[in-house]
Design a protein around this motif. Structure first.
Motif, PDB file in Angstrom:
ATOM      1  N   ASP A 145      31.466  15.398   6.941  1.00 49.83           N
ATOM      2  CA  ASP A 145      31.401  16.677   6.230  1.00 49.83           C
ATOM      3  C   ASP A 145      29.980  16.897   5.720  1.00 49.83           C
ATOM      4  OD1 ASP A 145      31.946  19.018   4.928  1.00 49.83           O
ATOM      5  OD2 ASP A 145      32.968  18.079   3.224  1.00 49.83           O
ATOM      6  N   THR A 146      29.174  17.603   6.488  1.00 51.69           N
ATOM      7  CA  THR A 146      27.769  17.815   6.159  1.00 51.69           C
ATOM      8  C   THR A 146      27.264  19.080   6.831  1.00 51.69           C
ATOM      9  OG1 THR A 146      25.543  16.852   6.307  1.00 51.69           O
ATOM     10  CG2 THR A 146      27.038  16.399   8.119  1.00 51.69           C
ATOM     11  N   ASN A 147      26.227  19.680   6.252  1.00 43.03           N
ATOM     12  CA  ASN A 147      25.551  20.795   6.918  1.00 43.03           C
ATOM     13  C   ASN A 147      24.214  20.342   7.505  1.00 43.03           C
ATOM     14  OD1 ASN A 147      24.011  20.481   4.616  1.00 43.03           O
ATOM     15  ND2 ASN A 147      23.820  22.671   4.190  1.00 43.03           N
ATOM     16  N   ARG A 148      24.001  19.049   7.529  1.00 40.37           N
ATOM     17  CA  ARG A 148      22.755  18.510   8.091  1.00 40.37           C
ATOM     18  C   ARG A 148      22.995  18.116   9.552  1.00 40.37           C
ATOM     19  NH1 ARG A 148      21.757  14.029   3.784  1.00 40.37           N
ATOM     20  NH2 ARG A 148      23.980  14.343   3.420  1.00 40.37           N
ATOM     21  N   THR A 149      23.158  19.138  10.376  1.00 30.75           N
ATOM     22  CA  THR A 149      23.486  18.936  11.783  1.00 30.75           C
ATOM     23  C   THR A 149      22.521  19.659  12.718  1.00 30.75           C
ATOM     24  OG1 THR A 149      25.033  20.806  11.662  1.00 30.75           O
ATOM     25  CG2 THR A 149      25.946  18.590  11.326  1.00 30.75           C
ATOM     26  N   HIS A 150      21.425  20.173  12.180  1.00 33.27           N
ATOM     27  CA  HIS A 150      20.459  20.905  13.010  1.00 33.27           C
ATOM     28  C   HIS A 150      19.818  19.946  14.016  1.00 33.27           C
ATOM     29  CE1 HIS A 150      17.928  24.162  14.129  1.00 33.27           C
ATOM     30  NE2 HIS A 150      16.819  23.702  13.589  1.00 33.27           N
ATOM     31  N   GLY A 151      19.864  20.314  15.289  1.00 34.74           N
ATOM     32  CA  GLY A 151      19.280  19.491  16.335  1.00 34.74           C
ATOM     33  C   GLY A 151      20.221  18.481  16.951  1.00 34.74           C
ATOM     34  N   THR A 152      21.511  18.575  16.633  1.00 34.30           N
ATOM     35  CA  THR A 152      22.474  17.584  17.123  1.00 34.30           C
ATOM     36  C   THR A 152      22.516  17.524  18.647  1.00 34.30           C
ATOM     37  OG1 THR A 152      23.849  17.865  15.158  1.00 34.30           O
ATOM     38  CG2 THR A 152      24.905  16.917  17.080  1.00 34.30           C
ATOM     39  N   GLY A 153      22.687  18.666  19.290  1.00 35.64           N
ATOM     40  CA  GLY A 153      22.805  18.688  20.744  1.00 35.64           C
ATOM     41  C   GLY A 153      21.538  18.250  21.442  1.00 35.64           C
TER      42      GLY A 153
END
Length: 273
Positions: free
Chosen positions: A205-213
């Motif tokens: 549960d986080t919004n720190r997912t920029h750049g995952t893909g």
């Protein structure tokens, strides 16, 4: 020895905010002990809150970047991310046919975290007909897979059907990433040439997912550039991105970036079919 260091190249868009795109790919290459290079297809004015503007690099300059790298380096793997337009997709297709950059990972980037379109609608058919058959492995998330297949993907069975659809288009190996499903796990379906399996990680549960893909695909490219087999490379990439999300970086006011220097833990489960 000249060119003895593992080398990989990202062919994608630049993220001025540093969390995704070429910047995320280069950070991943470095974290995985691979020398990284880039071919810039587009520039974005971007931060954790979204994409504010984009500039497409002229295709002639993309050709020049391909020529420059092919003339000097021994590239062991490559990946694509943001490709912007139909003309840019076709330009990349022609160059990938012309040079040998090793195994190719296709991350069909279409929409940024903030909702900004990173791929023109007219480019989708070219990706399906021209780019997918060139790929060693394609790594769409569920929204991207829905665009590429025309299917509605809600269940595990739907993910399997989407993978089979993409294989029928000529993809040799497919990973349908399940992070957008609403359940307690982040499960990816992996359909390789000779086997299939699921990769399961605990949903964070986080919004720190920029750049995952970008990071996931770049990690696969890194491991292949080092000479690892495809299955091992994919499982390593899942562990890498799971840890990178768990230890995401607290910067900005929107979707913060994942942490490319997180300690990689063996916190995923492999479920063989």
């Amino acid at each position: 020895m000249i060119n003895s260091t593992p080398q990989a190249v990202t062919i994608a868009g630049s993220d001025s905010g540093g969390g995704a795109g070429i910047q995320a790919d280069l950070k991943t290459f470095q974290a995985r002990n691979v020398f990284g290079m880039n071919i810039v297809v587009a520039l974005t004015a971007q931060n954790t809150k979204g994409v504010q503007d984009a500039y497409y690099v002229p295709t002639e300059f993309i050709d020049a970047q391909f020529d420059s790298l092919a003339d000097d380096f021994k590239i062991g793997a490559c990946k694509t991310g943001m490709l912007a337009s139909e003309a840019h997709v076709k330009c990349v297709v022609e160059n990938l046919k012309r040079v040998d950059f090793g195994p190719y990972i296709l991350d069909p980037v279409m929409i940024a975290k903030g909702g900004h379109k990173l791929l023109e609608d007219g480019a989708i058919d070219s990706i399906k007909s021209e780019l997918v058959p060139l790929a060693t492995v394609i790594t769409p998330n569920i929204p991207e897979a829905e665009v590429l297949t025309g299917l509605t993907i809600q269940s595990g069975e739907d993910m399997v059907e989407a993978a089979n659809y993409l294989k029928a288009l000529g993809a040799e190996n497919v990973i349908i990433k399940g992070g957008h499903r609403d359940d307690s796990y982040a499960e990816d379906f992996v359909s390789l040439k000779d086997e299939e399996f699921w990769m399961r990680g605990t949903r964070i549960d986080t919004n720190r997912t920029h750049g995952t893909g970008d990071t996931f695909a770049a990690c696969i490219a890194s491991e292949l550039a080092k000479g690892n087999d495809l299955k091992t490379s994919i499982i390593t990439a899942k562990s890498f991105i799971q840890s990178a999300i768990e230890e995401g970086i607290e910067v900005g006011h929107g979707h913060g970036p994942v942490n490319h220097w997180a300690e990689v833990k063996n916190s995923i489960e492999i479920i063989e079919k």
